[in-house]
Scaffold this active site. Structure first.
Site, PDB file in Angstrom:
ATOM      1  N   THR A  95      -5.024 -26.270   1.951  1.00 19.79           N
ATOM      2  CA  THR A  95      -6.210 -25.429   1.768  1.00 19.79           C
ATOM      3  C   THR A  95      -7.125 -25.462   2.993  1.00 19.79           C
ATOM      4  O   THR A  95      -7.487 -24.420   3.545  1.00 19.79           O
ATOM      5  CB  THR A  95      -6.989 -25.949   0.541  1.00 19.79           C
ATOM      6  OG1 THR A  95      -6.087 -26.013  -0.537  1.00 19.79           O
ATOM      7  CG2 THR A  95      -8.138 -25.051   0.178  1.00 19.79           C
TER       8      THR A  95
ATOM      9  N   LYS B 285     -11.763 -38.383   3.614  1.00 21.51           N
ATOM     10  CA  LYS B 285     -12.784 -39.364   3.197  1.00 21.51           C
ATOM     11  C   LYS B 285     -12.196 -40.732   2.871  1.00 21.51           C
ATOM     12  O   LYS B 285     -12.826 -41.754   3.134  1.00 21.51           O
ATOM     13  CB  LYS B 285     -13.573 -38.822   1.997  1.00 21.51           C
ATOM     14  CG  LYS B 285     -12.737 -38.401   0.794  1.00 21.51           C
ATOM     15  CD  LYS B 285     -12.654 -36.912   0.615  1.00 21.51           C
ATOM     16  CE  LYS B 285     -11.598 -36.533  -0.399  1.00 21.51           C
ATOM     17  NZ  LYS B 285     -11.613 -35.180  -0.848  1.00 21.51           N
TER      18      LYS B 285
ATOM     19  N   VAL C  47     -17.419 -35.484   3.786  1.00 17.65           N
ATOM     20  CA  VAL C  47     -18.398 -35.662   2.695  1.00 17.65           C
ATOM     21  C   VAL C  47     -19.025 -34.315   2.356  1.00 17.65           C
ATOM     22  O   VAL C  47     -19.581 -33.642   3.228  1.00 17.65           O
ATOM     23  CB  VAL C  47     -19.519 -36.653   3.092  1.00 17.65           C
ATOM     24  CG1 VAL C  47     -20.517 -36.822   1.948  1.00 17.65           C
ATOM     25  CG2 VAL C  47     -18.937 -37.996   3.488  1.00 17.65           C
TER      26      VAL C  47
ATOM     27  N   LYS D 255     -17.021 -41.197  -0.481  1.00 27.33           N
ATOM     28  CA  LYS D 255     -18.076 -40.459   0.244  1.00 27.33           C
ATOM     29  C   LYS D 255     -19.374 -41.274   0.282  1.00 27.33           C
ATOM     30  O   LYS D 255     -20.080 -41.278   1.296  1.00 27.33           O
ATOM     31  CB  LYS D 255     -18.289 -39.107  -0.431  1.00 27.33           C
ATOM     32  CG  LYS D 255     -17.035 -38.212  -0.351  1.00 27.33           C
ATOM     33  CD  LYS D 255     -17.116 -37.018  -1.292  1.00 27.33           C
ATOM     34  CE  LYS D 255     -15.857 -36.175  -1.241  1.00 27.33           C
ATOM     35  NZ  LYS D 255     -15.786 -35.176  -2.324  1.00 27.33           N
TER      36      LYS D 255
HETATM   37  N1  HSE Z   1     -11.830 -33.483  -4.974  1.00 30.23           N
HETATM   38  C1  HSE Z   1     -12.979 -33.297  -4.154  1.00 30.23           C
HETATM   39  C2  HSE Z   1     -14.106 -32.735  -5.031  1.00 30.23           C
HETATM   40  C3  HSE Z   1     -12.641 -32.360  -3.028  1.00 30.23           C
HETATM   41  O1  HSE Z   1     -13.841 -32.294  -6.142  1.00 30.23           O
HETATM   42  O2  HSE Z   1     -15.243 -32.755  -4.610  1.00 30.23           O
HETATM   43  C4  HSE Z   1     -13.634 -32.387  -1.888  1.00 30.23           C
HETATM   44  O3  HSE Z   1     -13.711 -33.633  -1.298  1.00 30.23           O
END
Ligand code: HSE
Length: 444
Positions: free
Chosen positions: A21, A113, A140, A213
């Site tokens: 993506t 991250k 983040v 994060k």
């Molecule tokens: N899985 C993460 C989220 C993707 O839903 O925020 C972005 O880091």
């Protein structure tokens, strides 16, 4: 490395490790905005090669097949590639490739991250030793420029408290459970279908992604690397519809938040990720869906809140590209102060009043007599302006009445003409009051 001639900008070839993506988004937007890079950097950024797990897989972004490889290391070691975007995710392979790139003198941009959380200390040291850049804005909160804000814009501050929503998937689940009364399992199913959920679902649902994060933010704000094992990490699996309703009765909403606190008296820092009831007045309580939101309490600036899209192709690519531009500026010794962008009138010029669409609020002071409203409506209709709402406040003692109108979508030119005309209309007693109805959602 390409040679710069007098007329053509120097070309910097970008290799993208991982064409998922974010990798596809980075490729697409580097190409789409290609005309800006020479203006901003004096160099052209060209996405040149990308690595994939399978050459056969269909992709939404077009890429010539000879630009693809299954061998990420071949991109890192390609002497024609100047910059690396590590967007493969996972930890071990990504770490190895990053270290190889540093050893080749190549700067690396990452959205990873987990890698920064677990090995950031070592990787930043290696990047410094190699004299290369290591950009991680995308790691983040996706498209929210939180890293730059913490490192640069708010550098004058201490941060007793930073908290916020750092995982879009769990926020999407909670928002739909709360707004629709839908069950956790039902919404999780939809989130899976929409591709929101990480391959390892525990990362999203058990708070681990948000904890990665939070550890990065804690480092940026306080300079210490907190071991993930020292972080309280809870997820969203135990939050029920009943809890969400009970929170509402308490004037709160339940959010999964990362919280980084520092006590400046004893200089202790704590990092945690857990669900919490937050008063509905707080912006973070009202940050919904896949959006992320971060509230920074700075000792100098006070409270700053950033919200926006925390994941997804375009927002994350926006952060990756911002790092690419910064890294190139560093390589070229350019100031990090933005170079002013000069564009030709063909590229950008002022919109005409006809092109500026909007809805309007009009207050007219009118003589309260038969046919007055019809005349006003006719004057507007002649300019193609349609009324959305009408209300009139009668005044006593034959004083003029207030006629308050709102319009459907029209434009600045038509409404200006209509207002001039209305001012001349018999029975209109005063200069009309005109306000714009500003709905940011209606602008795009
Ligand atoms: N899985 C993460 C989220 C993707 O839903 O925020 C972005 O880091």
């Amino acid at each position: 490395m390409n040679i710069q001639t007098q007329d053509t900008p120097k070309v910097l070839n970008v290799g993208i490790l991982g064409f998922g993506t974010v990798g596809q988004g980075t490729w697409k937007h580097l190409l789409e905005n290609g005309k800006f890079w020479p203006k901003i950097l004096g160099s052209q950024l060209v996405p040149t090669r990308a690595s994939v797990r399978s050459l056969e897989k269909e992709r939404s972004v077009e890429i010539p097949s000879d630009c693809l490889t299954t061998d990420s290391a071949s991109i890192v070691n390609d002497p024609e590639i100047d910059l690396i975007c590590e967007l493969i995710g996972g930890v071990e392979e990504a770490k190895e490739l990053t270290i190889q790139a540093f050893a080749q003198g190549k700067s690396v941009i990452t959205a990873n991250k987990a890698l920064i959380c677990e090995h950031g200390e070592e990787l930043f040291r290696l990047a410094e030793q190699a004299g290369v850049g290591y950009g991680f804005e995308a790691s983040v909160a996706g498209g929210i420029p939180i890293i730059k804000v913490l490192r640069e814009s708010l550098v004058a501050n201490d941060f007793p408290l930073i908290y916020g929503i750092l995982n879009g998937t769990s926020n999407y689940i909670l928002t739909r459970m709360e707004k629709e009364g839908a069950s956790f399992e039902e919404v999780l199913g939809d989130a899976r279908e929409l591709g929101y959920v990480e391959a390892d679902e525990a990362l999203d649902l058990d708070g681990v992604d948000a904890a990665h994060k939070a550890v990065i933010l804690a480092y940026l704000a306080h300079g210490i690397w907190v071991d993930l094992n020292e972080v309280t990490v809870e997820g969203v699996r135990r939050i029920s519809n009943e809890d969400l309703a009970a929170a509402e009765n308490l004037g709160c909403r339940i959010k999964l938040i990362g919280v980084i606190r520092r006590n400046f008296e004893n200089n202790h820092v704590s990092v945690a990720v857990h669900p919490a009831l937050i008063p509905v007045e707080e912006t973070i309580a009202r940050t919904d869906g896949v959006h992320n939101g971060i509230c920074l309490n700075g000792s100098v600036v006070g409270t700053v809140v950033l919200t926006g899209r925390g994941a997804g192709q375009d927002p994350t690519a926006s952060s990756v590209i911002s790092d690419l531009v910064d890294v190139v500026k560093g390589m070229q010794g350019l100031s990090s102060m933005p170079k002013l962008l000069h564009v030709s009138p063909e590229e950008c010029s002022l919109a005409s009043p006809q092109e500026i669409a909007g809805r309007f609020y009009l207050r007219l002071s009118v003589d309260d007599r038969p046919g007055q409203l019809a005349k006003v409506a006719e004057c507007l209709a002649e300019r193609g302006i349609s009324l959305a709402t009408v209300s009139q406040t009668p005044h006593e003692n034959n004083q003029p009445a207030s006629l308050i109108l709102t319009t459907h979508q029209t434009n600045e030119h038509s409404i200006a003409q209509a207002v001039d005309q209305l001012e001349q209309l018999p029975g209109v007693m005063d200069k009309p009051v005109l306000f714009r109805m500003f709905d940011p959602k209606g602008i795009f």
